[in-house]
Write a protein that holds these residues in place. Structure first.
Motif, PDB file in Angstrom:
ATOM      1  N   ARG A 287      35.749 -48.259  37.682  1.00  0.00           N
ATOM      2  CA  ARG A 287      34.523 -47.648  38.208  1.00  0.00           C
ATOM      3  C   ARG A 287      33.565 -47.169  37.125  1.00  0.00           C
ATOM      4  O   ARG A 287      32.506 -46.649  37.426  1.00  0.00           O
ATOM      5  N   ILE A 288      33.911 -47.347  35.870  1.00  0.00           N
ATOM      6  CA  ILE A 288      33.008 -46.949  34.788  1.00  0.00           C
ATOM      7  C   ILE A 288      31.719 -47.759  34.843  1.00  0.00           C
ATOM      8  O   ILE A 288      30.658 -47.289  34.456  1.00  0.00           O
ATOM      9  N   GLN A 289      31.786 -48.978  35.371  1.00  0.00           N
ATOM     10  CA  GLN A 289      30.615 -49.843  35.401  1.00  0.00           C
ATOM     11  C   GLN A 289      29.624 -49.469  36.508  1.00  0.00           C
ATOM     12  O   GLN A 289      28.533 -50.006  36.569  1.00  0.00           O
ATOM     13  N   ASP A 290      30.033 -48.569  37.421  1.00  0.00           N
ATOM     14  CA  ASP A 290      29.125 -48.161  38.490  1.00  0.00           C
ATOM     15  C   ASP A 290      27.982 -47.327  37.910  1.00  0.00           C
ATOM     16  O   ASP A 290      28.052 -46.817  36.794  1.00  0.00           O
ATOM     17  N   PRO A 291      26.907 -47.161  38.693  1.00  0.00           N
ATOM     18  CA  PRO A 291      25.785 -46.328  38.212  1.00  0.00           C
ATOM     19  C   PRO A 291      26.256 -44.908  37.884  1.00  0.00           C
ATOM     20  O   PRO A 291      27.174 -44.380  38.488  1.00  0.00           O
ATOM     21  N   VAL A 292      25.601 -44.304  36.898  1.00  0.00           N
ATOM     22  CA  VAL A 292      25.994 -42.989  36.403  1.00  0.00           C
ATOM     23  C   VAL A 292      25.961 -41.939  37.509  1.00  0.00           C
ATOM     24  O   VAL A 292      26.799 -41.034  37.549  1.00  0.00           O
ATOM     25  N   THR A 293      25.035 -42.049  38.445  1.00  0.00           N
ATOM     26  CA  THR A 293      24.913 -41.041  39.501  1.00  0.00           C
ATOM     27  C   THR A 293      26.131 -41.028  40.420  1.00  0.00           C
ATOM     28  O   THR A 293      26.479 -39.996  40.974  1.00  0.00           O
ATOM     29  N   HIS A 294      26.792 -42.157  40.554  1.00  0.00           N
ATOM     30  CA  HIS A 294      27.939 -42.239  41.450  1.00  0.00           C
ATOM     31  C   HIS A 294      29.272 -41.998  40.737  1.00  0.00           C
ATOM     32  O   HIS A 294      30.285 -41.784  41.394  1.00  0.00           O
ATOM     33  N   GLN A 295      29.259 -42.042  39.413  1.00  0.00           N
ATOM     34  CA  GLN A 295      30.525 -41.986  38.682  1.00  0.00           C
ATOM     35  C   GLN A 295      31.303 -40.695  38.927  1.00  0.00           C
ATOM     36  O   GLN A 295      32.512 -40.723  39.140  1.00  0.00           O
TER      37      GLN A 295
ATOM     38  N   THR B 153      36.748 -38.560  43.871  1.00  0.00           N
ATOM     39  CA  THR B 153      37.366 -39.121  45.070  1.00  0.00           C
ATOM     40  C   THR B 153      38.660 -39.860  44.723  1.00  0.00           C
ATOM     41  O   THR B 153      39.692 -39.675  45.382  1.00  0.00           O
ATOM     42  N   ILE B 154      38.618 -40.696  43.706  1.00  0.00           N
ATOM     43  CA  ILE B 154      39.805 -41.455  43.296  1.00  0.00           C
ATOM     44  C   ILE B 154      40.909 -40.511  42.829  1.00  0.00           C
ATOM     45  O   ILE B 154      42.079 -40.659  43.215  1.00  0.00           O
ATOM     46  N   THR B 155      40.546 -39.514  42.037  1.00  0.00           N
ATOM     47  CA  THR B 155      41.536 -38.561  41.526  1.00  0.00           C
ATOM     48  C   THR B 155      42.180 -37.782  42.672  1.00  0.00           C
ATOM     49  O   THR B 155      43.401 -37.596  42.690  1.00  0.00           O
ATOM     50  N   GLN B 156      41.380 -37.330  43.629  1.00  0.00           N
ATOM     51  CA  GLN B 156      41.935 -36.586  44.768  1.00  0.00           C
ATOM     52  C   GLN B 156      42.872 -37.463  45.605  1.00  0.00           C
ATOM     53  O   GLN B 156      43.940 -37.020  46.021  1.00  0.00           O
ATOM     54  N   CYS B 157      42.468 -38.703  45.835  1.00  0.00           N
ATOM     55  CA  CYS B 157      43.274 -39.626  46.636  1.00  0.00           C
ATOM     56  C   CYS B 157      44.641 -39.843  45.995  1.00  0.00           C
ATOM     57  O   CYS B 157      45.685 -39.713  46.660  1.00  0.00           O
ATOM     58  N   TRP B 158      44.654 -40.156  44.703  1.00  0.00           N
ATOM     59  CA  TRP B 158      45.933 -40.443  44.042  1.00  0.00           C
ATOM     60  C   TRP B 158      46.734 -39.180  43.766  1.00  0.00           C
ATOM     61  O   TRP B 158      47.971 -39.219  43.715  1.00  0.00           O
TER      62      TRP B 158
END
Length: 139
Positions: free
Chosen positions: A91-99, A105-110
């Motif tokens: 997800r590093i390649q996503d736009p900075v605003t969404h990172q 979200t990913i950290t909470q899920c895992w």
């Protein structure tokens, strides 16, 4: 007369069903094979009663089962951590605003999945400990 299965007389007059030969299907134009010469096929043997028996419990040491439980859940927890890292790198390649949102979200899920695995490991270890002391149900 006792109704215990070991004391019941066995019905030895049972006759197995007759065996039928297989029907051979040939493709059009296929040459019929010559009959096999030699001794006739052996008679089909049927198992004696009881036909199916569930095997008894397998004896295993509590230490061995505990090791299996710990190894299994350690692998699951490690998998959660590694998958979280991989998804964060993707997800590093996503736009900075969404990172920031995606990272959270990913950290909470895992983290939730890792916590579920840790709790399941504790539950299985507790079940093993209780079973070792003969406690199989909780009221």
């Amino acid at each position: 007369m006792s109704t215990h299965p070991a004391s019941l007389p066995l019905n030895t007059g049972l006759i197995p069903p007759p065996s039928r030969p297989f029907q051979v299907v040939r493709a059009p134009g296929q040459v019929k094979a010559k009959a096999r010469e030699g001794p006739p096929p052996l008679e089909i043997l049927f198992p004696l009663p009881p036909f199916r028996q569930t095997p008894g419990p397998i004896q295993a040491s509590q230490t061995y089962i505990r090791t299996l439980i710990l190894e299994r859940w350690d692998v699951e927890i490690r998998h959660c951590e590694e998958t979280c890292k991989v998804q964060l790198l993707e997800r590093i390649q996503d736009p900075v605003t969404h990172q920031a949102f995606l990272r959270e979200t990913i950290t909470q899920c895992w983290s939730a999945e890792k916590k579920r695995c840790e709790e399941a490991r504790k539950v299985q270890l507790l079940e093993l400990l209780l079973a070792a002391h003969g406690i199989t149900t909780l009221v």
